[in-house]
Scaffold this motif. Structure first.
Motif, PDB file in Angstrom:
ATOM      1  N   ALA A 121      11.733   0.871  -1.527  1.00 26.63           N
ATOM      2  CA  ALA A 121      11.538   2.271  -2.332  1.00 26.63           C
ATOM      3  C   ALA A 121      10.199   2.955  -1.947  1.00 26.63           C
ATOM      4  CB  ALA A 121      11.371   1.923  -3.802  1.00 26.63           C
ATOM      5  N   ALA A 122       9.988   3.944  -2.185  1.00 26.30           N
ATOM      6  CA  ALA A 122       8.613   4.595  -1.894  1.00 26.30           C
ATOM      7  C   ALA A 122       8.443   5.660  -3.155  1.00 26.30           C
ATOM      8  CB  ALA A 122       8.716   5.590  -0.638  1.00 26.30           C
ATOM      9  N   GLY A 123       6.941   5.329  -3.751  1.00 25.10           N
ATOM     10  CA  GLY A 123       6.592   6.041  -4.777  1.00 25.10           C
ATOM     11  C   GLY A 123       7.021   5.691  -6.114  1.00 25.10           C
ATOM     12  N   LYS A 124       5.935   5.921  -6.937  1.00 22.10           N
ATOM     13  CA  LYS A 124       6.151   5.750  -8.455  1.00 22.10           C
ATOM     14  C   LYS A 124       6.161   6.948  -9.224  1.00 22.10           C
ATOM     15  CE  LYS A 124       3.759   1.330  -8.546  1.00 22.10           C
ATOM     16  NZ  LYS A 124       2.432   0.799  -9.104  1.00 22.10           N
ATOM     17  N   GLU A 125       6.921   7.083 -10.142  1.00 19.37           N
ATOM     18  CA  GLU A 125       6.910   8.350 -11.182  1.00 19.37           C
ATOM     19  C   GLU A 125       6.457   7.770 -12.307  1.00 19.37           C
ATOM     20  OE1 GLU A 125       9.923  11.384 -13.337  1.00 19.37           O
ATOM     21  OE2 GLU A 125      10.355  10.589 -11.414  1.00 19.37           O
ATOM     22  N   TRP A 164       6.254   3.257 -15.643  1.00 16.78           N
ATOM     23  CA  TRP A 164       6.420   3.998 -14.333  1.00 16.78           C
ATOM     24  C   TRP A 164       7.796   3.546 -13.946  1.00 16.78           C
ATOM     25  CZ3 TRP A 164       7.823   0.272 -10.613  1.00 16.78           C
ATOM     26  CH2 TRP A 164       7.205  -0.772 -10.609  1.00 16.78           C
ATOM     27  N   SER A 165       8.363   4.261 -12.926  1.00 19.62           N
ATOM     28  CA  SER A 165       9.865   3.886 -12.362  1.00 19.62           C
ATOM     29  C   SER A 165       9.724   4.201 -10.888  1.00 19.62           C
ATOM     30  CB  SER A 165      10.783   4.818 -13.210  1.00 19.62           C
ATOM     31  OG  SER A 165      10.691   6.076 -13.000  1.00 19.62           O
ATOM     32  N   THR A 166      10.829   3.640 -10.111  1.00 26.48           N
ATOM     33  CA  THR A 166      10.850   3.782  -8.842  1.00 26.48           C
ATOM     34  C   THR A 166      12.425   3.583  -8.517  1.00 26.48           C
ATOM     35  OG1 THR A 166       9.968   3.116  -6.440  1.00 26.48           O
ATOM     36  CG2 THR A 166      10.473   1.733  -7.857  1.00 26.48           C
ATOM     37  N   ASN A 167      12.814   4.618  -7.640  1.00 29.22           N
ATOM     38  CA  ASN A 167      14.090   4.685  -7.048  1.00 29.22           C
ATOM     39  C   ASN A 167      14.322   4.126  -5.743  1.00 29.22           C
ATOM     40  OD1 ASN A 167      16.727   5.129  -7.071  1.00 29.22           O
ATOM     41  ND2 ASN A 167      16.527   7.502  -7.127  1.00 29.22           N
ATOM     42  N   PHE A 168      15.049   2.837  -5.701  1.00 27.25           N
ATOM     43  CA  PHE A 168      15.567   2.096  -4.352  1.00 27.25           C
ATOM     44  C   PHE A 168      16.363   2.823  -3.554  1.00 27.25           C
ATOM     45  CE2 PHE A 168      13.091  -1.101  -6.691  1.00 27.25           C
ATOM     46  CZ  PHE A 168      12.423  -1.629  -5.840  1.00 27.25           C
ATOM     47  N   SER A 169      16.473   2.590  -2.315  1.00 27.08           N
ATOM     48  CA  SER A 169      17.440   3.138  -1.569  1.00 27.08           C
ATOM     49  C   SER A 169      18.743   3.077  -1.819  1.00 27.08           C
ATOM     50  CB  SER A 169      17.161   2.855  -0.016  1.00 27.08           C
ATOM     51  OG  SER A 169      17.271   1.262   0.179  1.00 27.08           O
ATOM     52  N   ASN A 172       0.866  -1.161   0.054  1.00 26.41           N
ATOM     53  CA  ASN A 172       0.017   0.045  -0.010  1.00 26.41           C
ATOM     54  C   ASN A 172       0.909   1.153   0.067  1.00 26.41           C
ATOM     55  OD1 ASN A 172      -2.294  -1.405  -0.056  1.00 26.41           O
ATOM     56  ND2 ASN A 172      -2.473  -1.325   2.351  1.00 26.41           N
ATOM     57  N   TYR A 173       0.355   2.291  -0.550  1.00 23.90           N
ATOM     58  CA  TYR A 173       0.964   3.724  -0.332  1.00 23.90           C
ATOM     59  C   TYR A 173       2.168   3.882  -1.310  1.00 23.90           C
ATOM     60  CZ  TYR A 173      -2.210   3.811   3.444  1.00 23.90           C
ATOM     61  OH  TYR A 173      -3.344   3.884   4.359  1.00 23.90           O
ATOM     62  N   ASN A 174       2.005   2.798  -2.493  1.00 21.82           N
ATOM     63  CA  ASN A 174       3.382   2.867  -3.299  1.00 21.82           C
ATOM     64  C   ASN A 174       4.685   2.437  -2.748  1.00 21.82           C
ATOM     65  OD1 ASN A 174       2.137   3.107  -5.882  1.00 21.82           O
ATOM     66  ND2 ASN A 174       2.048   5.390  -5.443  1.00 21.82           N
TER      67      ASN A 174
END
Length: 129
Positions: A41-45, A56-61, A26-28
């Protein structure tokens, strides 16, 4: 009491990294696990290529960037500081079961391996003990 929920997970094979699991919460929120490594990772662009293809893409820590093209179902992984992506093959997917965590009870005694009670004093033991 609220349930903890993960929507699903996908198992990928990336030639350089090998097998990994990406979990979607939940909450991307997303996690990526391979071997003994774990990243969050948090959030999707959401965006589109110059040709108008949505992704979509996401950036991991750790700096890795996961890209997904929903129309074709293709995943690509940009390793931290890499210029070119690596195509990853989806080898499976699954849905996590919904669980209800146990209620926290501050009056319950701790497991014997973690604490011993002597009258009203608590003696904590090192977890390796």
């Amino acid at each position: 009491m609220a349930n903890v929920r993960a929507d699903d997970a996908v198992k990928l094979h990336c030639p350089t990294r090998g097998d990994l699991t990406v979990s979607f919460f939940n909450y991307n929120l997303m996690t990526m696990k391979w071997g003994d490594h774990f990243q969050i990772a948090a959030g999707k662009e959401r965006s589109k290529t110059n040709a108008g293809v949505p992704f979509w893409s996401t950036n991991f820590s750790n700096g890795d960037n996961l890209v997904f093209f929903p129309d074709s179902g293709q995943y690509y992984l940009f390793y931290a500081d890499a210029d070119a992506p690596e195509h990853c093959n989806e080898v499976g997917s699954f849905i996590y079961p919904v669980i209800t965590p146990p209620r926290y009870d501050s009056h319950a005694s701790a497991p014997q391996s973690q604490a011993n009670r002597v009258d009203k004093e608590v003696i904590l033991l090192h977890p390796a003990a």
